[in-house]
Design an enzyme around this catalytic site. Structure first.
Site, PDB file in Angstrom:
ATOM      1  N   ASP A  96       0.972  -0.942   0.017  1.00 33.29           N
ATOM      2  CA  ASP A  96       0.388  -0.058   0.290  1.00 33.29           C
ATOM      3  C   ASP A  96       1.228   1.661   0.127  1.00 33.29           C
ATOM      4  OD1 ASP A  96      -2.445   1.748   0.760  1.00 33.29           O
ATOM      5  OD2 ASP A  96      -1.349   1.333   2.779  1.00 33.29           O
ATOM      6  N   ASP A 140       0.025   5.197   0.711  1.00 26.99           N
ATOM      7  CA  ASP A 140      -0.958   6.423   1.503  1.00 26.99           C
ATOM      8  C   ASP A 140      -0.754   5.414   3.317  1.00 26.99           C
ATOM      9  OD1 ASP A 140      -1.432   8.715  -0.066  1.00 26.99           O
ATOM     10  OD2 ASP A 140      -2.257   7.392  -0.745  1.00 26.99           O
ATOM     11  N   ASP A 142      -1.894  -0.313   5.826  1.00 23.67           N
ATOM     12  CA  ASP A 142      -2.242   0.227   6.606  1.00 23.67           C
ATOM     13  C   ASP A 142      -4.089   0.438   7.615  1.00 23.67           C
ATOM     14  OD1 ASP A 142      -2.334   2.099   5.368  1.00 23.67           O
ATOM     15  OD2 ASP A 142      -2.286   3.568   6.373  1.00 23.67           O
TER      16      ASP A 142
HETATM   17  O1  LIG Z   1      -3.905   4.130   1.344  1.00 26.40           O
HETATM   18  P1  LIG Z   1      -3.899   4.253   0.023  1.00 26.40           P
HETATM   19  O2  LIG Z   1      -2.292   3.855  -0.786  1.00 26.40           O
HETATM   20  O3  LIG Z   1      -4.827   3.104  -0.719  1.00 26.40           O
HETATM   21  O4  LIG Z   1      -4.313   5.095  -0.419  1.00 26.40           O
HETATM   22  C1  LIG Z   1      -5.665   5.646  -0.795  1.00 26.40           C
HETATM   23  C2  LIG Z   1      -5.976   6.936   0.266  1.00 26.40           C
HETATM   24  O5  LIG Z   1      -5.181   8.195  -1.215  1.00 26.40           O
HETATM   25  C3  LIG Z   1      -5.644   7.984   0.859  1.00 26.40           C
HETATM   26  O6  LIG Z   1      -6.431   7.520   2.166  1.00 26.40           O
HETATM   27 MG   LIG Z   2      -2.891   3.177   3.206  1.00 26.73          MG
END
Ligand SMILES: O=P(O)(O)OC[C@H](O)CO
Ligand SMILES: [Mg+2]
Length: 268
Positions: A17, A19, A182
């Site tokens: 992942d 963010d 996360d």
């Molecule tokens: O956590 P990610 O990388 O899937 O990002 C999702 C959004 O951009 C932020 O929550």
């Molecule tokens: Mg994330």
């Protein structure tokens, strides 16, 4: 915790992942959403954060305006416009999370294929990663929320299925993939992808899919893909239960737990 001990040792591929896991960007979303909610005399809390993180922008925006009850005053689309300028400025200051660079470099140096699966869309991805080009260049591929194959954001499995398929020789056996996440929706997406890995286009795949479903029913386990969760400490601990391993930081990850080459150094 859903930890299938004894089957962890055969990881060959890793999906990250982005963010809140590799990049310290979740704090920017929180900051901007607090500012916007304050205009409506409301406060932003972690139960709402848990429902938004990991999702595609428009999906998270709908959750935001509906759960806070401001949808009569601000549409999801207007919310996205309102937060955009603030986010764009903040994203340009993005830092890596502790241990992210070390882990990426280690896996890459040891020939473990790695990729990114992020709900973030392409424009935001470019802003967030502009100061971290070297580590992101080590990714075999990147799948983002605005990818045509990602019809629905996490917890839909779309993004992890696309990520698993795009490795060389893919799709990779879900038992051999380790996902780092996360967000609760991200762990759920990884698990859902584990169950739906097989492409139902050939008779052979149908048989394989039937066996996978049977395995799930027999074992009463809802998935077959492994997920390491590195949650923010403010996330309610009940969200940890779906993960196979929960860490406070990527610095605490021990590759040997998963049959991956051990770190040769002792620093971060
Ligand atoms: O956590 P990610 O990388 O899937 O990002 C999702 C959004 O951009 C932020 O929550
Ligand atoms: Mg994330």
């Amino acid at each position: 915790m859903a930890n299938p001990s004894g089957t962890r040792g055969s990881i060959t591929h890793v999906i990250f992942d982005m963010d809140g896991l590799l990049l310290d960007t979740e704090k920017f979303y929180t900051e901007v959403q607090e500012i916007i909610l304050a205009r409506y005399n409301k406060t932003f809390d972690w139960s709402l954060k848990a429902k938004m993180m990991g999702k595609k922008a428009i999906e998270a925006a709908r959750v935001f305006v509906e759960e806070t009850g401001i949808n009569d005053l601000l549409t999801a689309e207007e919310f996205l416009v309102e937060r955009e300028k603030m986010l764009q400025n903040l994203f340009q200051t993005t830092e890596l999370m502790p241990g992210a660079s070390r882990l990426i470099r280690h896996l890459h140096a040891n020939g473990i294929p790695i990729c990114v699966a992020s709900g973030s869309h392409r424009h935001h991805f470019e802003l967030k990663t502009q100061r971290h080009g070297e580590v992101f260049s080590m990714m075999h591929h990147v799948v983002l929320g605005d990818d045509p194959e990602v019809k629905q954001g996490k917890p839909s499995p779309d993004i992890f299925l696309a990520a698993a398929k795009r490795f060389e020789g893919g799709p990779v056996d879900p038992h051999k993939i380790l996902v780092f996440e996360d967000a609760p929706s991200g762990v759920a997406a990884a698990k859902n992808a584990g169950m739906l890995q097989f492409d139902k286009q050939t008779a052979e795949d149908l048989v394989a899919c039937a066996f996978a479903v049977a395995e799930v029913l027999v074992s009463s386990v809802s998935c077959c893909r492994f997920a390491v969760m590195v949650p923010d400490p403010r996330l309610e601990s009940s969200f940890h239960e779906a993960a196979d391993q929960v860490l406070s930081s990527l610095l605490d990850f021990n590759p040997s737990d998963w049959g991956l080459p051990p770190f040769q150094d002792v620093s971060s």
